[in-house]
Design a protein around this motif. Structure first.
Motif, PDB file in Angstrom:
ATOM      1  N   ILE A 104      -3.236  -7.693  10.915  1.00 18.26           N
ATOM      2  CA  ILE A 104      -2.016  -6.991  10.495  1.00 18.26           C
ATOM      3  C   ILE A 104      -1.123  -6.887  11.719  1.00 18.26           C
ATOM      4  O   ILE A 104      -1.491  -6.240  12.700  1.00 18.26           O
ATOM      5  N   GLY A 105       0.037  -7.538  11.655  1.00 14.27           N
ATOM      6  CA  GLY A 105       0.946  -7.482  12.795  1.00 14.27           C
ATOM      7  C   GLY A 105       2.083  -6.509  12.560  1.00 14.27           C
ATOM      8  O   GLY A 105       2.451  -5.731  13.425  1.00 14.27           O
ATOM      9  N   CYS A 106       2.669  -6.557  11.359  1.00 14.43           N
ATOM     10  CA  CYS A 106       3.881  -5.776  11.126  1.00 14.43           C
ATOM     11  C   CYS A 106       3.783  -4.903   9.882  1.00 14.43           C
ATOM     12  O   CYS A 106       4.438  -3.888   9.797  1.00 14.43           O
ATOM     13  N   ASP A 107       2.992  -5.350   8.902  1.00 16.35           N
ATOM     14  CA  ASP A 107       2.853  -4.613   7.639  1.00 16.35           C
ATOM     15  C   ASP A 107       4.140  -4.635   6.817  1.00 16.35           C
ATOM     16  O   ASP A 107       4.260  -3.908   5.845  1.00 16.35           O
ATOM     17  N   ASN A 120      -5.356 -18.577  -4.575  1.00 16.40           N
ATOM     18  CA  ASN A 120      -5.192 -19.560  -5.656  1.00 16.40           C
ATOM     19  C   ASN A 120      -4.406 -20.779  -5.171  1.00 16.40           C
ATOM     20  O   ASN A 120      -3.511 -21.288  -5.850  1.00 16.40           O
ATOM     21  N   GLY A 121      -4.747 -21.228  -3.956  1.00 15.00           N
ATOM     22  CA  GLY A 121      -4.169 -22.463  -3.423  1.00 15.00           C
ATOM     23  C   GLY A 121      -2.832 -22.315  -2.728  1.00 15.00           C
ATOM     24  O   GLY A 121      -2.305 -23.286  -2.202  1.00 15.00           O
ATOM     25  N   LYS A 122      -2.267 -21.099  -2.724  1.00 13.68           N
ATOM     26  CA  LYS A 122      -0.953 -20.921  -2.085  1.00 13.68           C
ATOM     27  C   LYS A 122      -1.052 -19.838  -1.016  1.00 13.68           C
ATOM     28  O   LYS A 122      -1.790 -18.861  -1.181  1.00 13.68           O
ATOM     29  N   THR A 123      -0.261 -20.010   0.052  1.00 15.02           N
ATOM     30  CA  THR A 123      -0.283 -18.975   1.078  1.00 15.02           C
ATOM     31  C   THR A 123       0.431 -17.725   0.579  1.00 15.02           C
ATOM     32  O   THR A 123       1.458 -17.812  -0.093  1.00 15.02           O
ATOM     33  N   VAL A 124      -0.147 -16.592   0.940  1.00 15.84           N
ATOM     34  CA  VAL A 124       0.557 -15.325   0.708  1.00 15.84           C
ATOM     35  C   VAL A 124       0.385 -14.466   1.947  1.00 15.84           C
ATOM     36  O   VAL A 124      -0.631 -14.552   2.641  1.00 15.84           O
ATOM     37  N   LYS A 125       1.397 -13.670   2.201  1.00 18.80           N
ATOM     38  CA  LYS A 125       1.259 -12.653   3.236  1.00 18.80           C
ATOM     39  C   LYS A 125       0.593 -11.471   2.531  1.00 18.80           C
ATOM     40  O   LYS A 125       1.196 -10.860   1.639  1.00 18.80           O
ATOM     41  N   SER A 126      -0.630 -11.193   2.948  1.00 22.74           N
ATOM     42  CA  SER A 126      -1.431 -10.257   2.151  1.00 22.74           C
ATOM     43  C   SER A 126      -0.982  -8.808   2.309  1.00 22.74           C
ATOM     44  O   SER A 126      -1.514  -7.930   1.638  1.00 22.74           O
ATOM     45  N   CYS A 127       0.007  -8.568   3.168  1.00 24.33           N
ATOM     46  CA  CYS A 127       0.581  -7.212   3.230  1.00 24.33           C
ATOM     47  C   CYS A 127       1.707  -7.058   2.218  1.00 24.33           C
ATOM     48  O   CYS A 127       2.297  -5.983   2.122  1.00 24.33           O
ATOM     49  N   THR A 128       2.018  -8.141   1.484  1.00 22.72           N
ATOM     50  CA  THR A 128       3.148  -8.058   0.550  1.00 22.72           C
ATOM     51  C   THR A 128       2.694  -7.883  -0.899  1.00 22.72           C
ATOM     52  O   THR A 128       3.522  -7.894  -1.796  1.00 22.72           O
ATOM     53  N   SER A 175       5.913  -7.808   6.066  1.00 26.67           N
ATOM     54  CA  SER A 175       6.161  -9.178   5.605  1.00 26.67           C
ATOM     55  C   SER A 175       6.919 -10.068   6.580  1.00 26.67           C
ATOM     56  O   SER A 175       7.428 -11.109   6.197  1.00 26.67           O
ATOM     57  N   HIS A 176       6.992  -9.690   7.847  1.00 26.51           N
ATOM     58  CA  HIS A 176       7.742 -10.506   8.805  1.00 26.51           C
ATOM     59  C   HIS A 176       6.890 -11.469   9.627  1.00 26.51           C
ATOM     60  O   HIS A 176       7.312 -12.589   9.904  1.00 26.51           O
ATOM     61  N   CYS A 177       5.704 -11.046  10.058  1.00 24.53           N
ATOM     62  CA  CYS A 177       5.025 -11.798  11.133  1.00 24.53           C
ATOM     63  C   CYS A 177       4.094 -12.908  10.643  1.00 24.53           C
ATOM     64  O   CYS A 177       3.825 -13.855  11.371  1.00 24.53           O
ATOM     65  N   GLY A 178       3.523 -12.763   9.454  1.00 22.36           N
ATOM     66  CA  GLY A 178       2.623 -13.799   8.937  1.00 22.36           C
ATOM     67  C   GLY A 178       1.193 -13.707   9.437  1.00 22.36           C
ATOM     68  O   GLY A 178       0.357 -14.523   9.054  1.00 22.36           O
ATOM     69  N   ALA A 179       0.878 -12.706  10.260  1.00 25.75           N
ATOM     70  CA  ALA A 179      -0.491 -12.588  10.786  1.00 25.75           C
ATOM     71  C   ALA A 179      -1.515 -12.357   9.670  1.00 25.75           C
ATOM     72  O   ALA A 179      -2.687 -12.671   9.818  1.00 25.75           O
ATOM     73  N   CYS A 180      -1.042 -11.816   8.547  1.00 32.05           N
ATOM     74  CA  CYS A 180      -1.940 -11.453   7.450  1.00 32.05           C
ATOM     75  C   CYS A 180      -2.069 -12.567   6.404  1.00 32.05           C
ATOM     76  O   CYS A 180      -2.613 -12.332   5.322  1.00 32.05           O
ATOM     77  N   THR A 181      -1.585 -13.769   6.717  1.00 34.01           N
ATOM     78  CA  THR A 181      -1.550 -14.852   5.725  1.00 34.01           C
ATOM     79  C   THR A 181      -2.954 -15.280   5.289  1.00 34.01           C
ATOM     80  O   THR A 181      -3.831 -15.509   6.119  1.00 34.01           O
ATOM     81  N   VAL A 182      -3.135 -15.377   3.992  1.00 32.36           N
ATOM     82  CA  VAL A 182      -4.362 -15.942   3.415  1.00 32.36           C
ATOM     83  C   VAL A 182      -3.939 -16.953   2.350  1.00 32.36           C
ATOM     84  O   VAL A 182      -2.762 -17.015   1.979  1.00 32.36           O
ATOM     85  N   VAL A 183      -4.890 -17.735   1.885  1.00 37.83           N
ATOM     86  CA  VAL A 183      -4.596 -18.675   0.794  1.00 37.83           C
ATOM     87  C   VAL A 183      -5.151 -18.064  -0.492  1.00 37.83           C
ATOM     88  O   VAL A 183      -6.339 -17.746  -0.573  1.00 37.83           O
ATOM     89  N   CYS A 211      -1.814 -14.162  16.353  1.00 33.00           N
ATOM     90  CA  CYS A 211      -1.168 -14.851  15.230  1.00 33.00           C
ATOM     91  C   CYS A 211      -2.066 -15.931  14.631  1.00 33.00           C
ATOM     92  O   CYS A 211      -1.768 -16.473  13.564  1.00 33.00           O
ATOM     93  N   THR A 212      -3.139 -16.275  15.343  1.00 30.48           N
ATOM     94  CA  THR A 212      -3.885 -17.498  15.021  1.00 30.48           C
ATOM     95  C   THR A 212      -4.478 -17.540  13.607  1.00 30.48           C
ATOM     96  O   THR A 212      -4.361 -18.580  12.940  1.00 30.48           O
TER      97      THR A 212
END
Ligand code: FES
Ligand code: FES
Length: 172
Positions: free
Chosen positions: A41-44, A56-64, A46-54, A106-107
């Motif tokens: 969690i970088g920003c909470d 159902n095949g698509k990336t989502v920012k999981s804080c959104t 939806s700006h930083c992308g640190a929380c990105t997961v895949v 960010c990795t």
């Protein structure tokens, strides 16, 4: 306190479930309920992308999104990239070989965005790679080595696939 709701997901190939408050964000569900703390969690917001997961095949920012919105979904987190035997994914190897990280915060998000990119486009141009990770911020690397890491992974995955095709041809 709102009544808890049961959320069932398939994470990194495993069925998991937990009862959560409806307002719980997916990123907190992943980190706290499922104890998969590789997702950062970088920003909470939806700006930083640190929380990105895949998901159902698509990336989502999981804080959104809320955890309850992911009920029934299939999720891949950074913990699911390496093989069960611990062999690094080509992308993880690429980040290591090409110095694609410094502090590493960010990795995980970079890896998941890159994973989805290569899944949809195995041979991306530099511009396509930059666009693919444009939702992920890195304050350390200047991005160039991250682009190099994704190029490394794309080349390695293409080589592995062509070797597998040759082996399959020989076996026939
Ligand atoms: S923590 Fe989700 S985008 Fe920054
Ligand atoms: S490596 Fe430090 S934020 Fe990207």
């Amino acid at each position: 306190m709102a009544k808890k709701q049961l959320v069932s997901v398939k994470v990194n190939g495993h069925e998991r479930e937990a009862a959560v408050e409806p307002r719980l964000l997916l990123v907190h569900f992943i980190r706290e309920s499922l104890q998969l703390t590789g997702t950062h969690i970088g920003c909470d917001t939806s700006h930083c992308g640190a929380c990105t997961v895949v998901l159902n095949g698509k990336t989502v920012k999981s804080c959104t999104m809320f955890a309850v919105q992911a009920d029934g979904a299939e999720i891949l987190t950074v913990e699911g990239l390496a093989s069960a035997s611990g062999q690094l994914h080509a992308l993880q190897e690429g980040f290591k070989q090409e110095h694609g990280l410094q502090c590493g915060f960010c990795t995980p998000g970079m890896l998941m965005s890159s994973f989805a990119l290569l899944h949809n486009n195995p041979n991306p141009s530099e511009e396509e790679i930059r666009r693919g990770i444009s939702g992920n911020l890195c304050r350390c690397t200047g991005y160039q080595n991250i682009v190099g890491a994704v190029q490394y992974a794309a080349a390695k995955m293409a080589k592995t696939e062509s070797e597998a095709n040759v082996a399959e041809g020989v076996a026939k």
